[in-house]
Design a protein around this motif. Structure first.
Motif: not given
Length: 490
Positions: A191-205
């Motif tokens: 159905g109806a959605l709101r999408i939000h790209i929230t962060s870029a997480n810093l990992t060991h890769e």
């Protein structure tokens, strides 16, 4: 500050490494391995975009959709791809600004945030570091691809609510860094959605991309506790559908145990005794045996078709436990070392690259092996071990480095890590080198002592075990340095 500046700088360097565009095969392999797409920003964001394109196309082919439903599906695809492109640009700009500030010493720290002079900032918590992404969101619509009866659909919704799904102003929401979960959850909350790209997480890769989805067509019916109790109640009555999606959310994906015939369904839970036998303060053993995985597969129905095409890593575990032919094929492929697979595809060796044709000078935390500088890494899993590895950009260089190591009597392997190849040798080879090379022995001893003193809690534990297990390294350290690191001389 929770993190050392050196650790922050290292993570930023990993995130900003140059990267070749990912192939679809490597994207799907990563999702099938652990569900995640982690690597340099210039690899991770394009990998997400490639997966979104793939998943939407496969859903359109596998399910009978009307023209309007196809239009909705592809609008969802295009919206998410656009948001990922915008987030990629914003993340890259912030990563670059913060890295410059760290290198030049112009940053400032306030609480658990590190700021660059231009105002870009990153969160530096004890266990997580991330770059926030602001203003990248949009509304879209996802069609009902499963077309399940409402009663069946609610069972799947219940399992997601008992695990990863949250409640936001009365609406269900999902936050995830695993691209397959975007489609698996959204299919149950279409159905109806709101999408939000929230962060870029810093990992060991490198980085992983965090996506937040709100299901605006649905009202949240259950609290977390109610949902867990209902999953347990349905299970007692023989209904496994809610358990399937709860396990997809919070279940442990123990592939090695599945391949060894140890079948257990373990789920992380705040109060594990409400769900099954608590095996720790945060884990419940819900069921065991191959039959339990067979019941999960049976309960999936049409949802299993979706999980199959999404290449969801936890669903692959279900198939490994229940499909003998699939298991045999998987084991046959897994038996080959990465270096053997690459040599089948690309030939025996590449040319020795000029960058490895002279003796390099090892830096701190690294050793020189046959003229190639390799970084040291602590690894913990079934046991504890130490690796020496070298990242290279293309397969020819990787095979050339491996060939040089083999010529010295070592047994290297090659694995794909994001857009790079890592050539590595394991603990046994490092011990052999250390026995005959004082420089290698001392470099390893210094590295382990440093980690035992200043590493993360897990690194401290692993480093101390290795030092105590191998007196060879203890003998290369002064008593003062060992006491500083908390290592007792034998």
């Amino acid at each position: 500050m929770e993190r050392s500046v050196d650790e922050i700088r290292r993570r930023l360097e990993l995130a900003l490494r140059p990267a070749e565009p990912p192939s679809l095969d490597e994207v799907l392999a990563a999702v099938g391995r652990n569900g995640k797409l982690r690597g340099p920003a210039d690899w991770a964001f394009p990998a997400w975009i490639a997966y979104v394109e793939y998943a939407a196309q496969r859903i359109a082919e596998a399910f009978q959709l009307t023209e309007e439903e196809r239009r909705q599906l592809f609008h969802f695809r295009d919206t998410l791809k656009r948001l990922l492109l915008e987030a990629w640009g914003q993340a890259k700009a912030k990563l670059t600004a913060i890295y410059k500030a760290v290198v030049e010493g112009t940053y400032r720290v306030e609480g658990n945030k590190l700021y660059a002079p231009d105002g870009a900032w990153m969160y530096i918590g004890r266990t997580v570091m991330h770059i926030p992404i602001h203003g990248i969101s949009a509304e879209t619509y996802f069609p009902d691809v499963l077309k399940l009866p409402r009663e069946k659909l609610e069972l799947f919704q219940l399992g997601w609510r008992a695990s990863d799904e949250g409640n936001e102003k009365g609406r269900p929401f999902m936050g995830t860094t695993q691209p397959w979960q975007v489609f698996a959850w959204t299919a149950a909350r279409y159905g109806a959605l709101r999408i939000h790209i929230t962060s870029a997480n810093l990992t060991h890769e490198g980085v992983s991309v965090a996506v937040h989805l709100s299901a605006n067509s649905w009202r949240q019916r259950w609290s977390k506790d109610e949902a867990v109790d209902l999953v347990a109640s349905h299970l007692r009555r023989g209904e496994w559908a809610p358990l399937l999606t709860m396990w997809l959310g919070d279940g442990k994906a123990e592939r090695k145990k599945v391949l060894r015939g140890k079948y257990k369904i373990v789920i992380a839970a705040k109060e594990p005794w409400r769900l099954g036998n608590n095996i720790s303060t945060r884990e419940a053993l819900v069921a065991r045996g191959r039959e339990a995985f067979e019941r999960l597969r049976e309960a999936a129905g049409a949802y299993g078709v979706l999980l199959d095409l999404l290449r969801a890593h936890k669903w692959i575990n279900v198939k490994l436990a229940t499909d003998d032919a699939f298991r045999a094929a998987y084991k046959l492929k897994a038996r080959k070392r990465g270096i053997d697979v690459l040599r089948e595809a690309y030939g025996r060796n590449g040319e020795i690259p000029t960058e490895f044709s002279h003796m390099e000078r090892p830096r701190r935390g690294a050793v020189a092996v046959t003229g190639v500088v390799m970084s040291l890494y602590l690894v913990s899993g079934q046991g504890v071990s130490l690796l020496a590895g070298r990242y290279v950009r293309d397969v020819g260089k990787a095979l050339a480095v491996a060939g040089r190591l083999e010529s010295a009597g070592l047994r290297p392997n090659v694995v794909r890590v994001g857009s790079y190849y890592m050539v590595y040798i394991a603990t046994t080879d490092l011990l052999r080198l250390a026995e005959r090379d004082e420089a290698v022995r001392r470099a390893i001893a210094l590295y382990l002592a440093e980690k035992a003193k200043n590493g993360t809690p897990r690194q401290k534990e692993v480093a101390r075990k290795l030092l105590q297990r191998h007196p060879l390294f203890l003998s290369s350290q002064s008593p003062h340095r060992l006491l500083e690191a908390g290592i007792a001389m034998r």
